[in-house]
Design an enzyme around this catalytic site. Sequence first.
Site, PDB file in Angstrom:
ATOM      1  CG  HIS A   1      -7.279   8.555  -0.386  1.00 14.82           C
ATOM      2  ND1 HIS A   1      -5.958   8.406  -0.751  1.00 14.82           N
ATOM      3  CD2 HIS A   1      -7.822   7.313  -0.435  1.00 14.82           C
ATOM      4  CE1 HIS A   1      -5.712   7.137  -1.016  1.00 14.82           C
ATOM      5  NE2 HIS A   1      -6.821   6.443  -0.834  1.00 14.82           N
TER       6      HIS A   1
ATOM      7  CG  HIS B   1      -2.048   0.934   1.185  1.00 20.64           C
ATOM      8  ND1 HIS B   1      -2.210   1.946   2.113  1.00 20.64           N
ATOM      9  CD2 HIS B   1      -3.098   1.036   0.331  1.00 20.64           C
ATOM     10  CE1 HIS B   1      -3.298   2.620   1.839  1.00 20.64           C
ATOM     11  NE2 HIS B   1      -3.865   2.102   0.758  1.00 20.64           N
TER      12      HIS B   1
END
Length: 410
Positions: free
Chosen positions: A292, A112
């Site tokens: 985000h 990620h």
Amino acid sequence: MNRRWTGGNRFSLLENGEEFYPKVFEAIARAEREVMLETFILYEDKVGLQLHQVLLEAARRGVQIDLTIDGWGSPSLSQEFIGSLTAAGVRFHVFDPGLRLLRRLNLFRRMHRKLVVVDGKIAFVGGINYSADHLGDFGPEAKQDYAVQAEGPIVAQIHAFMRAAIAAGHGRRHWFRRRQAVAQTPAPAPAGEAEALFVWRDNNENKRAIERQYRLAIRLAQRRVVIANAYFFPGWAFLRDLRRAARRGVQVDLILQGNPDMQIVQIAAAMLYHHLLRGGVRIYEYCARPLHGKVAVVDDEWATVGSSNLDPLSLSLNLEANVMIRDRGFNHRLRERLDYLIRHSCKQIRPEDVREPEMWRQVRSFFLFHFLRRFPSWVGWLPAHTPRLDALHDETLPEGADRLEHTTVP
């Protein structure tokens, strides 16, 4: 690798794709020797095509390029997109490609991170992927996010980490082939006054590294903690530290999703509201568009920007990377931007907004307490495999293969 605070750095805050992409693309366009880039998501849209073009041009003029993507986060790149890069000499790496749920139980252990290092001199760390939904013209679903541009000695640590990650993914022989090149990379000269600590999370010796840095900063806070995090569902000890900070007089502000990209995210975070509000924590929902970001500021002494959310996936499963920063000027700038969100785009959640039957709240709190307290040990039962990379080469792309998942095997 030894984790240590390093002085002599300079950081620039980059907000959203409008600020981030031009800086990254410009740095790649000026690269002389090497570009290393890791990302969770790379889409073949206008942003991905711009990245493709600058990488292609750099490779054609002799720059060594390593591009690493996550096979689950970036599943639909065409043969033409990949083949033109590899034909130009780009070393294209895929983390756990060709994942099959029935053959492997690590579906949620993803790469990620979002990192870039150019010529060992400049680095980018943050939460912004390479996709058009990080640009304002994408519309109401455009994401609000952050990254930093770093210069100075901290770049050497990030650079060494990225090289080691590729070496580990491909095996020791690959590492020995590159050892001489690593040794020849000079350490960047001091570029500013900021102290920095590069911290990553893996499934071996660094399982709790990022969370530990967060909790230490919260426990040392004296005046104010501001956390903006897209996916917020941390463990019980983390919540306890937030409540304790608020009860000793620290102003604790959480900025969470109010216009979520996934509804379950808001539902999960809302389960914690009553517990946090009762402890004195202030909660704001960012409603302008999907949040985000993964950033935080504590007093004037500490800030972090990176890829790690504060949820079970990031804290217990995914491979993540954050940079911790001690710099009053940078921290003030980040806090100003977060305060701007609070003033102009957030709805404050108050105790009277959280209404539910008392019995249901007590039952839910009981199960929530035990789930959060035990989740890290439960998730440890899942296989913590050694991260594996597959290298794609032009000659390995089969005729007629038009999607990434068809070009690799687990």
